[in-house]
Structure formats: structure tokens, C-alpha cells
Design a protein around this motif. Structure first.
Motif, short mmCIF file in Angstrom:
data_model
loop_
_atom_site.label_atom_id
_atom_site.label_comp_id
_atom_site.label_asym_id
_atom_site.label_seq_id
_atom_site.Cartn_x
_atom_site.Cartn_y
_atom_site.Cartn_z
N GLY A 172 54.91 41.66 53.23
CA GLY A 172 56.15 42.10 52.61
C GLY A 172 56.33 41.68 51.16
N ALA A 173 55.22 41.37 50.48
CA ALA A 173 55.32 41.08 49.04
C ALA A 173 55.38 42.40 48.28
CB ALA A 173 54.12 40.25 48.60
N ASP A 174 55.79 42.33 47.02
CA ASP A 174 56.05 43.56 46.26
C ASP A 174 54.88 44.02 45.42
OD1 ASP A 174 59.07 43.86 46.78
OD2 ASP A 174 58.81 41.75 46.22
N ASN A 175 54.00 43.10 45.05
CA ASN A 175 52.88 43.52 44.21
C ASN A 175 51.67 42.63 44.43
OD1 ASN A 175 51.45 43.13 41.18
ND2 ASN A 175 51.89 45.24 41.78
N TYR A 176 50.51 43.27 44.53
CA TYR A 176 49.25 42.54 44.51
C TYR A 176 48.48 42.97 43.27
CZ TYR A 176 44.27 41.81 45.03
OH TYR A 176 42.97 41.48 44.77
N SER A 177 47.91 42.01 42.58
CA SER A 177 46.99 42.35 41.50
C SER A 177 45.77 41.45 41.59
CB SER A 177 47.68 42.16 40.15
OG SER A 177 46.69 42.19 39.15
N PRO A 178 44.58 42.02 41.40
CA PRO A 178 43.36 41.20 41.42
C PRO A 178 43.20 40.37 40.17
CG PRO A 178 42.82 43.49 40.95
CD PRO A 178 44.30 43.45 41.23
N ASP A 179 43.98 40.68 39.14
CA ASP A 179 43.81 39.97 37.86
C ASP A 179 45.15 39.78 37.15
OD1 ASP A 179 44.39 42.50 36.78
OD2 ASP A 179 42.27 43.03 36.88
N HIS B 156 44.07 24.75 43.98
CA HIS B 156 43.37 25.51 42.93
C HIS B 156 44.37 26.01 41.90
CE1 HIS B 156 40.63 25.74 46.39
NE2 HIS B 156 39.66 25.79 45.48
N ASP B 157 44.13 25.70 40.63
CA ASP B 157 45.14 26.13 39.65
C ASP B 157 44.59 26.90 38.45
OD1 ASP B 157 44.00 24.11 38.12
OD2 ASP B 157 45.87 23.03 37.79
N ILE B 158 43.29 27.13 38.41
CA ILE B 158 42.73 27.79 37.22
C ILE B 158 43.21 29.24 37.11
CG2 ILE B 158 40.61 28.46 36.05
CD1 ILE B 158 39.31 25.99 37.38
N GLY B 159 43.12 29.96 38.23
CA GLY B 159 43.57 31.35 38.24
C GLY B 159 45.06 31.44 37.96
N LYS B 160 45.82 30.55 38.62
CA LYS B 160 47.28 30.51 38.42
C LYS B 160 47.60 30.24 36.94
CE LYS B 160 49.43 26.84 38.73
NZ LYS B 160 49.66 25.92 37.58
N ASN B 161 46.87 29.31 36.33
CA ASN B 161 47.12 29.00 34.91
C ASN B 161 46.82 30.20 34.01
OD1 ASN B 161 47.81 26.46 35.69
ND2 ASN B 161 45.89 25.49 35.04
N LEU B 162 45.78 30.95 34.38
CA LEU B 162 45.45 32.14 33.59
C LEU B 162 46.55 33.19 33.67
CD1 LEU B 162 41.67 32.73 34.27
CD2 LEU B 162 42.76 32.53 32.04
N GLY C 261 48.55 37.02 44.42
CA GLY C 261 47.20 37.20 43.92
C GLY C 261 46.35 36.00 44.27
N GLY C 262 45.07 36.07 43.89
CA GLY C 262 44.12 35.01 44.24
C GLY C 262 42.95 35.64 44.98
N ALA C 263 41.79 35.00 44.88
CA ALA C 263 40.55 35.60 45.37
C ALA C 263 40.60 36.19 46.79
CB ALA C 263 39.41 34.59 45.23
N PRO C 264 41.19 35.52 47.80
CA PRO C 264 41.11 36.09 49.15
C PRO C 264 42.19 37.14 49.43
CG PRO C 264 42.13 33.94 49.27
CD PRO C 264 41.82 34.19 47.82
N VAL C 265 43.13 37.32 48.51
CA VAL C 265 44.28 38.20 48.74
C VAL C 265 43.89 39.65 48.41
CG1 VAL C 265 46.69 38.62 48.06
CG2 VAL C 265 45.80 36.28 48.15
N ASN C 266 44.45 40.59 49.14
CA ASN C 266 44.24 42.01 48.80
C ASN C 266 45.51 42.83 49.03
OD1 ASN C 266 44.37 42.57 51.57
ND2 ASN C 266 42.14 42.33 51.79
N GLN C 267 45.43 44.09 48.70
CA GLN C 267 46.57 45.00 48.79
C GLN C 267 47.13 45.06 50.21
OE1 GLN C 267 48.20 46.50 46.28
NE2 GLN C 267 49.64 47.37 47.77
N LEU D 21 42.51 29.97 49.12
CA LEU D 21 41.85 29.63 50.38
C LEU D 21 42.34 30.57 51.48
CD1 LEU D 21 42.35 25.74 50.19
CD2 LEU D 21 40.21 26.96 49.77
N THR D 22 41.43 30.95 52.34
CA THR D 22 41.86 31.81 53.45
C THR D 22 42.89 31.07 54.31
OG1 THR D 22 39.78 31.13 54.48
CG2 THR D 22 39.86 33.34 53.63
#
Ligand code: B1M
Length: 208
Positions: free
Chosen positions: A188-195, A101-107, A175-181, A149-150
């Protein structure tokens, strides 16, 4: 021009051919690029997702939607672009191994670039070694990982751990649809963003 008789799509499914054109028309009418993105393209893709889940559309239709979105994004890109030469830092982004999936990544890529960063886009299905190699070449860069993807969230975890093991000072955004804070903190990642905007704001706080 000539009517394209070779269209691989059934006659009732030609809409993706006009998405770029329609986007151009809306821009000409003064509709903002952000409104087109948030109120039309993303909403449309959400509807496709629901239909896909309900087995009302299938992979070919979803791919056509993705192509339509790409065509629209080509029109939008210059409207998000910043003036070159004022780069605030480097951002390396990719969709994790196993995930196409690359649409979200491209955005995200487009928004970060538009906010004045150099973006190195490694594409989709990117393995840990490839992220690490790019980070070695760009020691101050922040890395962004996208997963839709989960099942590939496991790879996001694996890749984050490998990057941090290689150099604990490398900053990783996820980031990405199934990911959360919670997931972000657990791996151990440094930042999550929904957008994309949240990622831009994180970069502005920590890099620029
Ligand atoms: Co796929 N797919 N897909 N798909 N697809 C989903 C994700 C799914 C939710 C559909 C569903 O069942 N309802 C489901 C996942 C279920 C799950 O894991 N829980 C799914 C599935 C199952 C699959 C396949 C397994 C289907 C199959 O083959 N049986 C397969 C997997 C292929 C693979 O990757 N190995 C598959 C294939 C495909 C297509 C190739 C047909 C196509 C992708 C085309 C492409 O990307 N070039 C596709 C699409 C288009 C979708 C849906 C419909 C749309 C995804 C999308 O582009 N959304 C999707 C359902 C849905 O989400 N509505 C679905 C729009 C985009 C703007 O949103 O990517 O979430 P998103 O990005 C957002 C944020 O998440 C955020 O910013 C963006 C803008 O707001 N963001 C970040 C993203 N990355 C970020 C990184 C950050 C920060 C923010 O920091 C670094």
C-alpha cells in the motif's frame, strides 16, 4: 602531512583514504558529478557486493568501501545542490527498523535535496513511531523508506501500514535493492523507484 601510523587498516587496504581526494581531482578535471557517481562509485559498490556474496571480502572491507563512498559523496554533494530558498516541499527519509544500510538512502536524500526539497533525514534503523512523529510535525511532507535486506522488507510493510493507519493521506515512497513495484503495491505504498531520480520525478509530479 604526517604519515598516519595509526591507520586501523592493513597496508594493502588504504584505498578508502583516497576516495575523497580522487573524486576532487576528477571534478577538477571536469568530469561530471553524475558520471562519477553512476560510472565509478555505484559500479564499485556493486563489485564489492558481488565479492561479499562470494565470501571474497568480509564486513570490515565492506565497511571500508562504505566509508570511501561517504568521502566521495561529501565532494559530490555541492555539485548536486540547488539554490536554497526555493523549496518545493518536504521529504522525510529513513532506513527502516532493523536495517543499518545508509548509502542508498543518503544518495536519495542528496538528490532530493539537490532538486529543491527540504529533506529531514531520520537516519537508519528507524521505527514507525519516529516516522509518524516527523510526519505530524510536517503535515505535508512525503515519507521515503529505504530497505536493503529481505528481512527488513517486513518492517517496511509494517511501517507503511502504521503510517497510513495514522493518516491515510500521508504519501509513502519506497526503494532499496530488494524492493520492487509489486511489493510496493502489495504493502500500500504510493511509489516505488529503483533509483533516486525516480523519487525526484515522483515528487516533482505530485508535490511541486
Ligand atoms: Co550489507 N547486505 N549487510 N552491509 N551490503 C547487502 C544489502 C547484501 C545484498 C550483500 C550480499 O549478500 N550480496 C546482503 C543482503 C541479502 C538479502 O537480504 N537478500 C547484505 C547483508 C546480508 C548484510 C548483513 C546481514 C551482513 C552480516 O552482518 N552478516 C549486515 C546487516 C546489517 C543491518 O542492516 N542490520 C550487513 C551490513 C553491511 C555493512 C554495515 C557492512 C555495509 C553498510 C554500510 C552502510 O550502509 N553505511 C553493507 C553494505 C555496504 C552492503 C552492500 C555491499 C552495498 C549496499 C550499498 O550501499 N549499495 C550490499 C550488496 C550490494 O547491494 N551490492 C549489501 C550502494 C547503494 C548506492 O545502493 O543501497 O541499493 P542501494 O541504493 C540504491 C537503490 O536501491 C535506490 O537508490 C540507490 C542508488 O541507486 N534506493 C532507493 C535505495 N533506497 C531508496 C529509497 C527510495 C528510492 C530509491 O525511495 C524512498
Amino acid at each position: 602531512g604526517k604519515i598516519n601510523k595509526q591507520s586501523p587498516y592493513p597496508p594493502n587496504m588504504k584505498d578508502q583514504e583516497g576516495a575523497g581526494e580522487l573524486t576532487g581531482q576528477l571534478l577538477d578535471q571536469g568530469v561530471s558529478a553524475d558520471d562519477i557517481l553512476q560510472k565509478a562509485l555505484i559500479v564499485g559498490m556493486e563489485r564489492v557486493g558481488v565479492k561479499f556474496r562470494e565470501n571474497k571480502v568480509f564486513v570490515p572491507q565492506v565497511l571500508m568501501s562504505a566509508k570511501a563512498m561517504d568521502a566521495a559523496m561529501i565532494q559530490l554533494k555541492p555539485h548536486f545542490a540547488n539554490n536554497p530558498g526555493s523549496q518545493k516541499g518536504t521529504f522525510i527519509i529513513g532506513t527502516v527498523e532493523g536495517d543499518l544500510h545508509d548509502i542508498g538512502k543518503n544518495l536519495v536524500s542528496m538528490m532530493v535535496e539537490g532538486n529543491g526539497y527540504e529533506v529531514i533525514d531520520l537516519g537508519t534503523n528507524v521505527k514507525a513511531e519516529v516516522f509518524i512523529e516527523a510526519a505530524e510535525k510536517n503535515p505535508k511532507a512525503v515519507i521515503g523508506l529505504s530497505a536493503l535486506l529481505t528481512t527488513t522488507m517486513n518492517n517496511m510493510e509494517k511501517i507503511t501500514i502504521a503510517i497510513k493507519k495514522h493518516n491515510k493521506n500521508t504519501t509513502v515512497c519506497v526503494g532499496g535493492a530488494p524492493v520492487n513495484q509489486e511489493f510496493c503495491e502489495r504493502i500500500g505504498a504510493d511509489n516505488y523507484s529503483p533509483d533516486p531520480q525516480g523519487t525526484v520525478e515522483f515528487l516533482n509530479r505530485t508535490v511541486a
